[in-house]
Design an enzyme around this catalytic site. Structure first.
Site, mmCIF file in Angstrom:
data_model
loop_
_atom_site.group_PDB
_atom_site.id
_atom_site.type_symbol
_atom_site.label_atom_id
_atom_site.label_comp_id
_atom_site.label_asym_id
_atom_site.label_seq_id
_atom_site.Cartn_x
_atom_site.Cartn_y
_atom_site.Cartn_z
ATOM 1 N N TYR A 163 -3.747 -10.845 11.319
ATOM 2 C CA TYR A 163 -2.409 -10.487 11.795
ATOM 3 C C TYR A 163 -2.513 -9.504 12.958
ATOM 4 C CZ TYR A 163 2.133 -8.058 11.666
ATOM 5 O OH TYR A 163 3.328 -7.469 11.986
ATOM 6 N N ARG A 210 6.023 -5.395 -0.039
ATOM 7 C CA ARG A 210 5.309 -4.176 0.333
ATOM 8 C C ARG A 210 5.455 -3.096 -0.741
ATOM 9 N NH1 ARG A 210 7.304 -5.452 6.240
ATOM 10 N NH2 ARG A 210 8.817 -6.381 4.848
HETATM 11 N N1 UDP Z 1 -0.291 -0.574 -2.079
HETATM 12 C C1 UDP Z 1 -0.435 0.007 -3.345
HETATM 13 N N2 UDP Z 1 0.259 -0.537 -4.397
HETATM 14 C C2 UDP Z 1 1.085 -1.609 -4.273
HETATM 15 C C3 UDP Z 1 1.241 -2.199 -2.973
HETATM 16 C C4 UDP Z 1 0.526 -1.649 -1.902
HETATM 17 O O1 UDP Z 1 -1.169 1.002 -3.515
HETATM 18 O O2 UDP Z 1 1.691 -2.013 -5.282
HETATM 19 C C5 UDP Z 1 -0.965 0.059 -0.916
HETATM 20 C C6 UDP Z 1 -1.682 -0.836 0.083
HETATM 21 O O3 UDP Z 1 -3.017 -1.087 -0.298
HETATM 22 C C7 UDP Z 1 -1.614 0.018 1.346
HETATM 23 C C8 UDP Z 1 -0.262 0.724 1.232
HETATM 24 O O4 UDP Z 1 0.072 0.665 -0.161
HETATM 25 O O5 UDP Z 1 -2.616 1.027 1.328
HETATM 26 C C9 UDP Z 1 0.867 0.103 2.041
HETATM 27 O O6 UDP Z 1 0.904 -1.286 1.795
HETATM 28 P P1 UDP Z 1 2.152 -2.195 2.163
HETATM 29 O O7 UDP Z 1 1.988 -3.491 1.441
HETATM 30 O O8 UDP Z 1 3.424 -1.463 1.935
HETATM 31 O O9 UDP Z 1 2.036 -2.511 3.715
HETATM 32 P P2 UDP Z 1 1.255 -1.941 4.994
HETATM 33 O O10 UDP Z 1 1.720 -0.539 5.224
HETATM 34 O O11 UDP Z 1 -0.214 -2.011 4.682
HETATM 35 O O12 UDP Z 1 1.667 -2.874 6.069
#
Ligand code: UDP
Length: 359
Positions: A163, A210
């Site tokens: 991405y 997310r």
């Molecule tokens: N994450 C987490 N628990 C969850 C979902 C995501 O700890 O249930 C973590 C993920 O590994 C990342 C951060 O939260 O470090 C943010 O992930 P998100 O999916 O919100 O999107 P990003 O900011 O990576 O685009």
């Protein structure tokens, strides 16, 4: 209405698009054409006399998209698959939509000499130098600056980066069209926008949204709060209203200052680790929203492979440098982290309680 400048918002039915379209209609400075596969989130705007909504898929091969581009003054391209779980499960579709389909839009803008406001991502910065060297990113704050920071991706086998690479290549193509064809473009790199209407709760709809939705689901439905790899990574969250305020300034483009510029939109002051974010969400829920009978979710650490499958690698720390938006556009974020969480939470809690009452 005919004399108003015309904006075409592609991908208007997503979280950013809906909030932007609503604001553009409220301001009344533009006539808006909004295009999306799905008009569900735009339902309150459809019928507005300054809005022309088209339910269409930009992947359809006919002339309508080119005609629409040529017929508008500003094209805002929000079309994207922008959810980490999709980078892992559908890497080719992510590349196809985020690069190839977006490239068509770029080329129409070049051909018809239209101004393009292209949404990119803070993921183009990738990882920090600290993360790559195996050092603690907490000890090496490293704000990402639009025009000087290196863009550091992980290895190819960690296909999460497809991405980021697709978006980065699109940015590079825009830059090249700016050089060779004087394309009038602005690139926006959003840093974790959240607010009402983001995503969905996994107990209500299948999928892997997310992090906010996962933690919210835990607080409302009692599923565990899962900290991926212990929740050590950092994010800086920005309220969608603050983000839209900056986007509108970019569209207005005072004195042409946004031409061929890249803007970070983010709130460095709202930086948190994901673990602290989970704690803060729980505290705010307990103080502001908890009712008798609400669950008390456990907090567990899961490996990224368990959570996402193979090919994941995290952006360890993302601090936006927003000096450019501040200096060129006079923009400042107004919401602190507590207010961002409170307002987003209120949206989910209100919907949940309304659903409970209806049962
Ligand atoms: N994450 C987490 N628990 C969850 C979902 C995501 O700890 O249930 C973590 C993920 O590994 C990342 C951060 O939260 O470090 C943010 O992930 P998100 O999916 O919100 O999107 P990003 O900011 O990576 O685009």
């Amino acid at each position: 209405m005919n004399s108003l400048p015309k904006i075409l918002v592609l991908g208007a039915g997503g979280f950013i698009g809906v909030n932007l379209t609503e604001r553009l209609l409220a301001d009344g400075k533009y006539a808006v054409t909004a295009l999306d596969l799905d008009g569900e989130k735009l339902r309150d705007q459809i019928g507005h006399d300054r809005l022309d909504f088209r339910q269409e898929d930009i992947r359809h091969r006919d002339e309508s998209l080119e005609t629409l581009v040529s017929d508008h003054d500003i094209i805002v391209d929000l079309v994207a698959m922008a959810n980490p779980s999709l980078y892992l499960s559908h890497p080719l579709e992510v590349f196809h939509l985020n690069f190839q389909e977006n490239l068509r839009i770029v080329e129409y803008c070049v051909k018809h000499r239209r101004r393009l406001v292209q949404f990119s991502t803070c993921e183009v910065y990738g990882r920090t130098v600290a993360g790559v060297l195996g050092k603690d990113p907490a000890e090496m704050p490293f704000p990402f600056q639009e025009d000087t920071s290196p863009l550091i991706m992980g290895p190819v086998k960690n296909h999460r980066w497809i991405y980021a690479c697709a978006k980065q290549l699109l940015e590079r193509v825009l830059h090249a069209y700016g050089l060779e064809d004087a394309l009038d473009y602005t690139i926006i790199r959003p840093f974790n926008f959240i607010g009402p209407r983001i995503d969905y709760l996994p107990s209500e709809k299948a999928g892997n949204p997310r992090v906010f939705s996962h933690f919210m689901n835990a607080l409302l439905y009692g599923t565990p709060m899962q900290l991926v790899d212990g929740g050590r990574s950092y994010r800086a969250y920005t309220h969608i209203d603050d983000a839209v305020d900056c986007i509108v300034r970019i569209l207005d483009n005072p004195g042409g200052v946004c031409q061929r510029e890249i803007f970070n939109i983010g709130t460095p002051e709202n930086e948190t680790t994901i673990q602290q974010f989970a704690e803060m969400m729980r505290e705010i829920f307990d103080e502001e929203f908890r009712q008798a009978g609400d669950p008390n979710p456990e907090v567990v650490s899961v490996s990224s492979e368990e959570f996402y499958g193979k090919g994941y690698e995290d952006c360890d720390r993302r601090i936006p440098d927003v000096t450019k938006a501040r200096e060129l556009l006079g923009w400042e974020s107004k919401h602190d982290l507590r207010s961002v969480i409170f307002q987003t939470m209120k949206y989910f809690v209100d919907r949940h309680r309304a659903g409970q009452e209806a049962e």
